[in-house]
Scaffold this motif. Structure first.
Motif, PDB file in Angstrom:
ATOM      1  N   ASP A   1      -2.768  10.757   7.073  1.00 36.54           N
ATOM      2  CA  ASP A   1      -3.726  10.459   6.059  1.00 36.54           C
ATOM      3  C   ASP A   1      -3.777   8.835   5.621  1.00 36.54           C
ATOM      4  O   ASP A   1      -4.580   8.247   5.507  1.00 36.54           O
ATOM      5  N   PHE A   2      -2.568   8.453   5.400  1.00 36.12           N
ATOM      6  CA  PHE A   2      -2.190   7.117   5.103  1.00 36.12           C
ATOM      7  C   PHE A   2      -2.800   6.044   6.273  1.00 36.12           C
ATOM      8  O   PHE A   2      -3.506   5.166   5.860  1.00 36.12           O
TER       9      PHE A   2
ATOM     10  N   MET B   1       0.811  -1.269   0.160  1.00 36.52           N
ATOM     11  CA  MET B   1       0.065   0.053   0.107  1.00 36.52           C
ATOM     12  C   MET B   1       0.842   1.342   0.037  1.00 36.52           C
ATOM     13  O   MET B   1       0.570   2.465  -0.604  1.00 36.52           O
TER      14      MET B   1
ATOM     15  N   SER C   1       1.002  13.379   5.872  1.00 37.47           N
ATOM     16  CA  SER C   1       0.894  12.111   4.595  1.00 37.47           C
ATOM     17  C   SER C   1       0.656  10.808   5.659  1.00 37.47           C
ATOM     18  O   SER C   1      -0.051  10.108   5.177  1.00 37.47           O
TER      19      SER C   1
ATOM     20  N   ASP D   1      -6.518   5.716   5.503  1.00 40.19           N
ATOM     21  CA  ASP D   1      -6.831   5.118   4.625  1.00 40.19           C
ATOM     22  C   ASP D   1      -6.800   3.656   5.014  1.00 40.19           C
ATOM     23  O   ASP D   1      -7.454   2.696   4.625  1.00 40.19           O
ATOM     24  N   VAL D   2      -5.608   3.390   5.737  1.00 44.93           N
ATOM     25  CA  VAL D   2      -5.652   1.683   6.138  1.00 44.93           C
ATOM     26  C   VAL D   2      -6.745   1.486   6.798  1.00 44.93           C
ATOM     27  O   VAL D   2      -7.308   0.354   6.923  1.00 44.93           O
ATOM     28  N   GLU D   3      -7.219   2.433   7.957  1.00 43.92           N
ATOM     29  CA  GLU D   3      -8.406   1.928   8.708  1.00 43.92           C
ATOM     30  C   GLU D   3      -9.493   1.568   7.772  1.00 43.92           C
ATOM     31  O   GLU D   3     -10.295   0.742   8.020  1.00 43.92           O
ATOM     32  N   ASP D   4      -9.774   2.678   6.960  1.00 42.11           N
ATOM     33  CA  ASP D   4     -10.980   2.493   5.817  1.00 42.11           C
ATOM     34  C   ASP D   4     -10.990   1.156   5.011  1.00 42.11           C
ATOM     35  O   ASP D   4     -11.485   0.449   4.988  1.00 42.11           O
ATOM     36  N   LYS D   5      -9.726   0.964   4.422  1.00 37.24           N
ATOM     37  CA  LYS D   5      -9.231  -0.072   3.474  1.00 37.24           C
ATOM     38  C   LYS D   5      -9.370  -1.521   4.194  1.00 37.24           C
ATOM     39  O   LYS D   5      -9.870  -2.489   3.420  1.00 37.24           O
TER      40      LYS D   5
ATOM     41  N   GLU E   1       1.164   4.049  -2.873  1.00 35.31           N
ATOM     42  CA  GLU E   1       0.359   5.260  -2.581  1.00 35.31           C
ATOM     43  C   GLU E   1       1.649   6.509  -2.527  1.00 35.31           C
ATOM     44  O   GLU E   1       1.474   7.575  -3.465  1.00 35.31           O
TER      45      GLU E   1
END
Length: 84
Positions: free
Chosen positions: A46-47, A16, A43, A50-54, A20
Motif C-alpha cells: 500500500d505504501f 513519509m 502495508s 502511495d509513493v507512486e501517486d505522491k 504514515e
C-alpha cells in the motif's frame, strides 16, 4: 559515493514512512527490517502505491521481496517518472 538525488529521495521516503507508520526517523535505517518496524507486507505494498501517486513514479513490475528498508529504497530507485 551515492547520488545526491537518491539521498534526497531517501530522506523524503523516510519522512513519509515516519508519518504514515508513526515511527521515529532515527529508527529508519537501511538495514532495519519492515517486520522490526511493525510494518506488514500488505502495508508495504500500500505504501509503495502511495509513493507512486505522491511522487509521480512508476514502479517496475517486480517480485523482489521487500524485507528491509534498504530493499524498499532500492525498489524505488528503479522507478521511473510517469509520462503523461
Amino acid at each position: 559515493m551515492s547520488d545526491p538525488r537518491n539521498e534526497v529521495l531517501r530522506n523524503q521516503l523516510k519522512e513519509m514512512i515516519a508519518e504514515e507508520f508513526k515511527i521515529p526517523l532515527e529508527k529508519l535505517t537501511p538495514d532495519v527490517t519492515m517486520e522490526a518496524l511493525g510494518i506488514d507486507s500488505l502495508s508495504v505494498i500500500d505504501f509503495m502505491f502511495d509513493v507512486e501517486d505522491k511522487l509521480g513514479l512508476e514502479m517496475p513490475d517486480s517480485r523482489t521481496p521487500l524485507v528491509t528498508l534498504g530493499d524498499v529504497f532500492a525498489e524505488i530507485d528503479k522507478a521511473t517518472v510517469k509520462t503523461k
